[in-house]
Design an enzyme around this catalytic site. Structure first.
Site, PDB file in Angstrom:
ATOM      1  N   ASP A  33       5.364 -23.466  -1.549  1.00  0.00           N
ATOM      2  CA  ASP A  33       5.403 -24.109  -2.722  1.00  0.00           C
ATOM      3  C   ASP A  33       5.526 -23.118  -4.009  1.00  0.00           C
ATOM      4  OD1 ASP A  33       5.256 -26.508  -1.374  1.00  0.00           O
ATOM      5  OD2 ASP A  33       3.222 -26.448  -1.508  1.00  0.00           O
ATOM      6  N   PHE A  34       4.606 -21.928  -3.922  1.00  0.00           N
ATOM      7  CA  PHE A  34       4.937 -21.138  -5.148  1.00  0.00           C
ATOM      8  C   PHE A  34       6.247 -20.708  -5.361  1.00  0.00           C
ATOM      9  CE2 PHE A  34       5.173 -16.850  -7.182  1.00  0.00           C
ATOM     10  CZ  PHE A  34       3.988 -16.919  -8.125  1.00  0.00           C
ATOM     11  N   LEU A  81     -13.429  12.189 -16.167  1.00  0.00           N
ATOM     12  CA  LEU A  81     -14.555  12.031 -15.720  1.00  0.00           C
ATOM     13  C   LEU A  81     -15.209  13.486 -15.348  1.00  0.00           C
ATOM     14  CD1 LEU A  81     -15.180   8.589 -14.266  1.00  0.00           C
ATOM     15  CD2 LEU A  81     -15.685   9.180 -16.597  1.00  0.00           C
ATOM     16  N   GLU A 110     -19.890   1.836 -10.369  1.00  0.00           N
ATOM     17  CA  GLU A 110     -18.714   0.988  -9.773  1.00  0.00           C
ATOM     18  C   GLU A 110     -17.876   2.165  -8.822  1.00  0.00           C
ATOM     19  OE1 GLU A 110     -15.696   1.579 -13.582  1.00  0.00           O
ATOM     20  OE2 GLU A 110     -17.395   0.352 -13.656  1.00  0.00           O
ATOM     21  N   LYS A 112     -14.995   4.223  -7.363  1.00  0.00           N
ATOM     22  CA  LYS A 112     -14.141   5.058  -8.044  1.00  0.00           C
ATOM     23  C   LYS A 112     -12.929   5.034  -7.235  1.00  0.00           C
ATOM     24  CE  LYS A 112     -13.040   9.895  -9.536  1.00  0.00           C
ATOM     25  NZ  LYS A 112     -11.776  10.007  -9.135  1.00  0.00           N
ATOM     26  N   ASP A 114      -9.154   5.312  -5.639  1.00  0.00           N
ATOM     27  CA  ASP A 114      -8.375   6.424  -5.487  1.00  0.00           C
ATOM     28  C   ASP A 114      -6.998   6.001  -5.714  1.00  0.00           C
ATOM     29  OD1 ASP A 114      -7.654   9.154  -4.934  1.00  0.00           O
ATOM     30  OD2 ASP A 114      -7.839   9.112  -2.890  1.00  0.00           O
ATOM     31  N   ARG A 133      -1.783   8.152 -17.573  1.00  0.00           N
ATOM     32  CA  ARG A 133      -2.793   9.036 -18.516  1.00  0.00           C
ATOM     33  C   ARG A 133      -2.011  10.315 -19.165  1.00  0.00           C
ATOM     34  NH1 ARG A 133      -8.175  10.006 -17.642  1.00  0.00           N
ATOM     35  NH2 ARG A 133      -7.958   9.053 -15.344  1.00  0.00           N
ATOM     36  N   GLU A 169      -7.142   1.194 -12.718  1.00  0.00           N
ATOM     37  CA  GLU A 169      -6.496   2.080 -11.772  1.00  0.00           C
ATOM     38  C   GLU A 169      -5.477   1.143 -10.837  1.00  0.00           C
ATOM     39  OE1 GLU A 169      -7.444   6.067 -10.114  1.00  0.00           O
ATOM     40  OE2 GLU A 169      -8.124   4.936 -11.803  1.00  0.00           O
ATOM     41  N   TYR A 221     -11.251  -1.681 -15.579  1.00  0.00           N
ATOM     42  CA  TYR A 221     -12.629  -1.073 -15.659  1.00  0.00           C
ATOM     43  C   TYR A 221     -13.009  -0.759 -17.222  1.00  0.00           C
ATOM     44  CZ  TYR A 221     -10.360   3.273 -14.650  1.00  0.00           C
ATOM     45  OH  TYR A 221      -9.494   4.273 -14.486  1.00  0.00           O
ATOM     46  N   LYS A 289     -21.953   4.898 -15.448  1.00  0.00           N
ATOM     47  CA  LYS A 289     -21.688   4.850 -16.915  1.00  0.00           C
ATOM     48  C   LYS A 289     -22.895   4.354 -17.235  1.00  0.00           C
ATOM     49  CE  LYS A 289     -16.804   3.643 -16.401  1.00  0.00           C
ATOM     50  NZ  LYS A 289     -15.979   2.395 -16.498  1.00  0.00           N
ATOM     51  N   LYS A 313     -18.427  12.417  -6.165  1.00  0.00           N
ATOM     52  CA  LYS A 313     -17.719  12.644  -5.226  1.00  0.00           C
ATOM     53  C   LYS A 313     -17.820  12.507  -4.104  1.00  0.00           C
ATOM     54  CE  LYS A 313     -13.662  12.825  -6.505  1.00  0.00           C
ATOM     55  NZ  LYS A 313     -12.776  13.926  -7.165  1.00  0.00           N
ATOM     56  N   CYS A 408       7.249   6.081  31.065  1.00  0.00           N
ATOM     57  CA  CYS A 408       7.010   4.898  30.293  1.00  0.00           C
ATOM     58  C   CYS A 408       5.742   4.256  30.551  1.00  0.00           C
ATOM     59  CB  CYS A 408       8.115   4.187  29.743  1.00  0.00           C
ATOM     60  SG  CYS A 408       7.867   2.788  28.386  1.00  0.00           S
ATOM     61  N   CYS A 411       7.122   0.406  31.109  1.00  0.00           N
ATOM     62  CA  CYS A 411       8.195   0.159  32.174  1.00  0.00           C
ATOM     63  C   CYS A 411       8.563   0.952  33.343  1.00  0.00           C
ATOM     64  CB  CYS A 411       9.608  -0.385  31.427  1.00  0.00           C
ATOM     65  SG  CYS A 411      10.384   0.950  30.625  1.00  0.00           S
ATOM     66  N   CYS A 426      11.586   6.124  25.251  1.00  0.00           N
ATOM     67  CA  CYS A 426      12.002   5.522  26.479  1.00  0.00           C
ATOM     68  C   CYS A 426      13.022   4.773  25.915  1.00  0.00           C
ATOM     69  CB  CYS A 426      10.730   4.447  26.783  1.00  0.00           C
ATOM     70  SG  CYS A 426      11.610   3.207  27.870  1.00  0.00           S
ATOM     71  N   CYS A 432      12.066  -3.129  28.396  1.00  0.00           N
ATOM     72  CA  CYS A 432      10.734  -2.539  27.973  1.00  0.00           C
ATOM     73  C   CYS A 432      10.053  -3.211  26.966  1.00  0.00           C
ATOM     74  CB  CYS A 432      10.779  -1.110  27.392  1.00  0.00           C
ATOM     75  SG  CYS A 432       9.209  -0.271  27.087  1.00  0.00           S
TER      76      CYS A 432
END
Length: 673
Positions: A33-34, A81, A110, A112, A114, A133, A169, A221, A289, A313, A408, A411, A426, A432
């Site tokens: 539908d969207f 940081l 909170e 961190k 990656d 950044r 992030e 954040y 923080k 960390k 294999c 098979c 294979c 297979c």
């Protein structure tokens, strides 16, 4: 006008449904539908472009080509940081905050994430710029790419200031990273090392359509505004941001903690150290923080970092466990991957029972024996990997050496290994079972035949019911075949059959990709189709002829010849052709007769006024030229635009490569017979 009002209504409605789906995880309408509403909006925007919002939901799919990223000054410094790795260092941070404020403040903790830090500027409720950044004072404008990240609102509602910035992030979820690497592996391409680097590279890509396909996600954040006084704390900012449509960490799923008790901070850190493996994305620590903004201002900043925040960390975790056995998995192209079966052990918050061993060479390098104690590590990988053997624990034990299999596991066909390749495979692809299912799932995938209404589960169901074994079998399916299957109603059957029929319109190069030939990814398929024009020319090409095609090396040429030398594959191609699939280049796709660049290897670099780089490359190919990625002795021409790096020009001059300006390129293009 009624249609213009409908355009505005759809824009607002789709922003809302996007927020419910990607931020609140509470969709109110189906994906189908969207998509129907989105297509209606696309149609109206094409009819009335002057009323289309610059941040329309239709912009999410990408498609803009960025010639270069503009460098933009940050309105507020984007600091890093300070990091800490021990309880003592974190306690020292807490003591400094208490001493600086003369009291025990409230803290907010909170995850961190990656990923890649981003600054988002909003003006009058609309996303105006997204900036990296950079060096903290200025970064690159990557707005077109960030608009494809569905968790980031393009338009917001509520009691927001006229102008403000949000910091957050952007990251690649683990399942999206795994799907991307699996598709690259199947196409014979190198896999990416980790989600963070992949995300960073993705956000700097020139084509935002590719960025949209990478399924990036985001949490925010930070909130910054000249009119910030109406928000007193970091946590209040989260609540405001969430109400405006942003994805923020939530208390209910323990992704954020507000406390004035140091012990609860350590408990939060320890909890996520043990449970981070359960997250759908990677984190590398916890951010602590001071919660109240007035306290943050009082504590102040160093030249590089805020004094009121620190990142704890996590160390990469490695653990020893017993190797119980090695099993072997079969991919859709027949590649065999060994997997270590381990005595279950807890690693980064998850119970690990399996780990990757990659290939036969890795098994031999590790000198694995059944019953060995091995070290296992995640270290940024989705699937844990065996890094080494604890030789000390092997002493005095008579253990069975593990040798790579010769047949294999699915098979029993003899495995093969092409010289220079790491993996065994294979080649019994038609009988297979893992390959049969894998090839069918690949065939219907979006980048191949894009068969709407059918997914991987449908394919497994069809195979189990005995309805299909080969891709061509899809085109024999009838209403009566599908309506009797469990969970298939009239509408879903009609959609599937319509999707199958519509797939016959897919162009030749994607049909070649859909065949699932080893090492033939999207780019290779495009090269082959451009060179040979139709399937019969491709089938009859010798190894030498294939290797003469740009970017087709011995490995790909041998794979193609092995594929086309199998009469069962030729029979399948002819059957697909009989159902109306396209096995030749359409007239509209053929290169122009005026092949002024025939026989020239060309590199395009810099920015241009008449075209973007992708348009320029397409024009070169249509006129017979071959695009190369870098300047080498085999390149004939470097088309040099503005802002091209001096090193590339120097290298071209040193190798005697001809250098054309944009004007010189246009002059040669206009030399028509």
């Amino acid at each position: 006008m009624e249609e213009v009002e409908r355009l505005k209504e759809l824009t607002k409605s789709l922003h809302w449904h996007n927020y419910l789906y990607y931020v609140k995880n509470k969709p109110e309408i189906s994906d189908y539908d969207f998509d129907i509403l989105l297509k209606e909006l696309e149609s109206l925007e094409a009819k009335y472009p002057q009323y289309a919002s610059k941040n329309s939901p239709t912009k999410r799919v990408g498609g803009d080509i960025t010639r270069k990223f503009e460098v933009v000054n940050h309105n507020y410094p984007m600091l890093s940081l300070a990091n800490t790795y021990s309880k003592d260092e974190l306690e020292a941070f807490i003591e400094r905050c208490e001493k600086g404020l003369g009291k025990s403040p409230e803290y907010i903790c909170e995850l961190k994430y990656d990923g890649v830090a981003i600054s988002l500027r909003y003006k009058n409720g609309e996303l105006e710029k997204a900036i990296t950044r950079g060096d903290g004072t200025k970064g690159e404008d990557i707005t077109n790419n960030v608009k494809t990240v569905r968790a980031i609102p393009l338009s917001i509602s509520g009691d927001y200031p006229d102008e403000f910035e949000v910091r957050g992030e952007i990251f690649m979820p683990l399942d999206a990273f795994q799907r991307l690497n699996e598709s690259r592996l199947e196409a014979g391409e190198d896999t990416f090392a980790n989600p963070r680097n992949t995300c960073a590279g993705t956000l700097k890509m020139q084509d935002s359509k590719i960025v949209a396909e990478r399924e990036l996600d985001s949490y925010v954040y930070g909130f910054l505004s000249d009119k910030q006084g109406f928000i007193a704390t970091q946590f209040e900012a989260y609540e405001k941001l969430n109400n405006w449509g942003f994805k923020v960490p939530q208390k209910h799923d323990n992704k954020v903690l507000v406390t004035d008790k140091p012990q609860e901070i350590f408990d939060f850190i320890n909890y996520w150290d043990k449970n981070r493996g359960q997250l759908p994305f990677e984190i590398d620590g916890i951010v602590i923080k001071v919660n109240r903004f007035s306290d943050q201002e009082e504590l102040g900043y160093t030249s590089k970092t805020p004094k009121w925040a620190v990142a704890f960390k996590y160390k990469a975790e490695e653990i020893s466990t017993e190797l119980l056995d090695v099993i072997y998995q079969v991919g859709r192209t027949g590649a065999i991957t060994p997997v270590a079966i381990l005595d279950p052990v807890s690693l980064s918050g998850t119970t690990v029972k399996r780990a990757s061993l990659h290939n036969a060479d890795q098994i031999e390098k590790l000198d694995l024996h059944k019953g060995d104690y091995v070290f296992v590590e995640k270290g940024g990988e989705i699937i844990p990997k065996v890094t080494k053997v604890d030789i000390e624990k092997r002493k005095g034990r008579n253990l069975e050496k593990i040798n790579f299999i010769s047949q294999c596991p699915a098979c029993n066909a003899e495995l093969k290994r092409v010289e220079g390749e790491a993996q065994h495979f294979c080649d019994n692809s038609l009988n297979c079972s893992p390959q049969v299912a894998g090839k069918l799932i690949h065939f219907i995938s979006r980048k191949a035949m894009d068969v709407e209404g059918i997914g991987a589960e449908s394919i497994e169901q069809f195979i189990h019911a005995g309805l299909i074994k080969l891709p061509s079998d899809l085109y024999t399916l009838e209403f009566s075949d599908l309506i009797k299957l469990e969970r298939w109603g009239e509408k879903s059957v009609e959609n599937a059959l319509e999707g199958i029929e519509k797939s016959k319109e897919i162009p030749f190069q994607r049909v070649v990709f859909a065949l699932g030939i080893r090492f033939v990814g999207e780019t290779v398929a495009k090269r082959l189709v451009k060179h040979f024009g139709d399937i019969d020319n491709l089938i009859s090409a010798s190894r030498e002829t294939l290797e003469a095609v740009p970017d087709i090396g011995p490995r790909i040429a041998e794979s193609l010849r092995n594929y086309f030398d199998n009469p069962l594959h030729i029979e399948e191609i002819n059957r697909l052709r009989s159902f109306g699939l396209k096995f030749q280049v359409e007239e509209s796709e053929k290169k122009l007769e005026n092949a002024v660049f025939e026989g020239l290897n060309m590199v395009v670099s810099g920015t241009f006024t008449s075209f973007d780089r992708n348009e320029l490359k397409a024009l070169i190919e249509r006129h017979g030229g071959v695009i190369k990625s870098g300047v080498t002795s085999k390149v004939n021409v470097l088309v040099a635009g503005e802002n091209m790096g001096p090193s590339k020009r120097q290298k071209a001059e040193g190798l005697g490569v001809e250098i054309w300006t944009e004007q010189q390129f246009l002059e040669r293009l206009d030399r028509r017979d």
